[in-house]
Design an enzyme around this catalytic site. Structure first.
Site, PDB file in Angstrom:
ATOM      1  N   SER A  86     -15.553   2.400 -21.693  1.00  0.00           N
ATOM      2  CA  SER A  86     -14.894   2.854 -21.134  1.00  0.00           C
ATOM      3  C   SER A  86     -14.246   1.791 -20.739  1.00  0.00           C
ATOM      4  CB  SER A  86     -15.169   4.051 -20.144  1.00  0.00           C
ATOM      5  OG  SER A  86     -14.424   3.932 -19.687  1.00  0.00           O
ATOM      6  N   ASP A 124     -11.977   4.497 -23.868  1.00  0.00           N
ATOM      7  CA  ASP A 124     -12.763   5.521 -25.031  1.00  0.00           C
ATOM      8  C   ASP A 124     -12.131   7.494 -24.699  1.00  0.00           C
ATOM      9  OD1 ASP A 124     -13.307   5.966 -22.165  1.00  0.00           O
ATOM     10  OD2 ASP A 124     -15.236   7.033 -22.606  1.00  0.00           O
ATOM     11  N   ASP A 126     -10.834   8.874 -22.449  1.00  0.00           N
ATOM     12  CA  ASP A 126     -12.193  10.127 -21.131  1.00  0.00           C
ATOM     13  C   ASP A 126     -11.126   9.883 -19.170  1.00  0.00           C
ATOM     14  OD1 ASP A 126     -12.569   7.754 -20.413  1.00  0.00           O
ATOM     15  OD2 ASP A 126     -14.773   8.955 -19.679  1.00  0.00           O
TER      16      ASP A 126
END
Length: 463
Positions: free
Chosen positions: A109, A252, A254
């Site tokens: 992430s 990532d 998100d």
């Protein structure tokens, strides 16, 4: 107040999957191969002829771990579908769309390039429950001598060449058909991460004039002074190009941070306020409530309550937000950091999808992002992170507990203190909120020093 997490006996999984330095345990190829075998065995127990989707971000170590993980899964007789670099929410979507039994994300992430991680989605696109992760750990550490299939029983692996295209079509379908982004100038910072290809594609194909930053991943530059963690360059480019807004993703994709037309940063709380208020006006916010964590600014509660709604609080971590949303059928939730979940169309945080929802509000209301964010007035809030070698329960540091209690009494009802450990990094997090900026800054500094001192005192007494 301290946010006391329950003690965990887990060896691998944390609040957001497994994470660590690539090529060192737990992110070593041999352990990840065993984890792959455990995942394959687990899903063979629950499904006949399962298939598992694997996607990753742009870290160099992703190739190594993808091969180890895929080899482990295939070695126990389970097929894999390899998506290549694609956002985490894209993996969750394609797990459902490809009728797979599980989806695996190889990503750390927002962490630096030298870290990596693993998280697993079930066939419905939601993260595996705690009990499933515990079973995976047991299988990984206790099945070394299990007999492996041979011959035709070995699993196979194949690449899905149009994964990005499928995900892009899904994203564009979520944007109202009667709206267009034509006439809007948007700057996109993809953090040299998993969204570097799909994000520009989606916004350009919906009609926007786009300028793209940090979209040349080389395996080492993911999140490096760019993206949602470092939006400073995006701010300057929004001003330079007189853009309508800026969009920053993390590694990532998100997590979303926005920059408005004045060059001011708009965080997850403000985005939740904008979208929550809009859904309340349309009578589309289920339960008249949105879900956020204890880290969210109290200004969010005030803004949503003014519009006739309420904010439900959870522990820190997007998985806890999603759990609460599923439990009570809420359709909007997220974190101050920019994880935003629109559960009517997605099962996890999705930065591109969230940006499209914000753009829908901009167009439907005929207001700029700067005007829209005025619906929420932030209370002063100071955040501190302290590197720690081990996460010592606050119960074992009475001096720190006393300091927090004394400060909470001084703040009264107009403020609060939160002490917690990161679920993904070896860091202690301190948040102080109140209506006096100087006071909370002083308190945060004092608490950081008290934390370091208490940890040292505990280590001296026990080592």
């Amino acid at each position: 107040m301290s946010n006391k997490e329950p003690n965990s006996k887990r060896k691998l999984f944390g609040t957001d999957g497994i994470r660590g330095r690539a090529n060192e345990e737990p992110m070593s190829p041999d352990l990840i191969l065993r984890l792959g075998q455990a995942i394959g065995r687990y899903f063979k127990q629950h499904h006949e002829a399962p298939k598992i989707v694997i996607g990753k971000d742009t870290r160099r170590s992703g190739y190594m771990l993808e091969q180890a993980l895929g080899s482990g899964i295939c070695s126990v007789g389970v097929d894999t579908l390899l998506l290549g670099p694609i956002p985490t929410p894209g993996i969750a979507y394609l797990t459902r769309g490809l009728r797979a039994n599980a989806g695996i994300v190889i990503s750390a992430s927002h962490n630096p390039y030298y870290d990596n991680g693993i998280k697993v989605f079930s066939k419905d696109g939601y993260k595996l429950p705690d009990e499933a992760e515990i079973e995976l750990e047991n299988l990984a550490f206790n099945s070394k001598s299990a007999k492996l299939p041979t011959g035709k029983a070995i699993g196979r692996s194949r690449r899905i060449d149009d994964a990005i295209g499928q995900y892009a079509v899904f994203l564009k379908e979520q944007f109202p058909k009667h709206l267009t982004l034509e006439g809007l100038r948007i700057i996109i910072d993809t953090a040299n991460g998993a969204g570097y290809e799909v994000a520009p594609k989606v916004f350009e194909e919906l009609g926007a004039e786009i300028f793209v930053l940090a979209n040349k991943p080389n395996g080492f530059n993911i999140n490096d002074q760019c993206g949602a963690l470092h939006p400073e360059n995006l701010v300057e480019n929004v001003k330079l190009y007189k853009a309508d807004l800026g969009i920053a993703l993390d590694g990532d994709a998100d997590r979303l941070v926005l920059v408005d037309d004045k060059g001011e940063i708009v965080d997850g709380d403000e985005t939740l306020a904008i979208c929550g208020k809009f859904l309340l006006e349309k009578n589309s916010l289920k339960g008249n409530a949105l879900v956020s964590t204890v880290m969210s600014n109290l200004g969010l509660d005030i803004a949503i309550e003014k519009s006739g709604g309420k904010v439900i609080r959870t522990k820190v971590g997007d998985r806890y937000v999603v759990e609460e949303m599923r439990k009570n059928n809420y359709n909007l939730g997220g974190e101050q950091s920019g994880h935003l979940v629109f559960r009517d169309c997605s099962t996890t945080g999705d930065a591109i999808l969230a940006a499209l929802h914000v753009l829908e509000v901009v167009l439907e209301k005929g207001q700029t992002l700067h005007e829209l964010k005025k619906c929420m007035i932030r209370l002063p809030q100071v955040l501190k992170s302290i590197d720690v070698k081990e996460k010592i329960p606050i119960d074992n540091m009475p001096d720190l507990e006393k300091t927090i209690t004394k400060m909470e009494q001084k703040l009264g009802k107009s403020g609060r203190i939160l002490f917690r450990y990161s679920g993904t990094e070896k860091k202690a997090r301190i948040m102080v909120e109140g209506d006096n900026q100087k006071l909370i800054e002083d308190m945060a500094l004092e608490l950081a020093e008290a934390t370091t001192s208490s940890i040292q005192k505990y280590r001296s007494a026990t080592h």
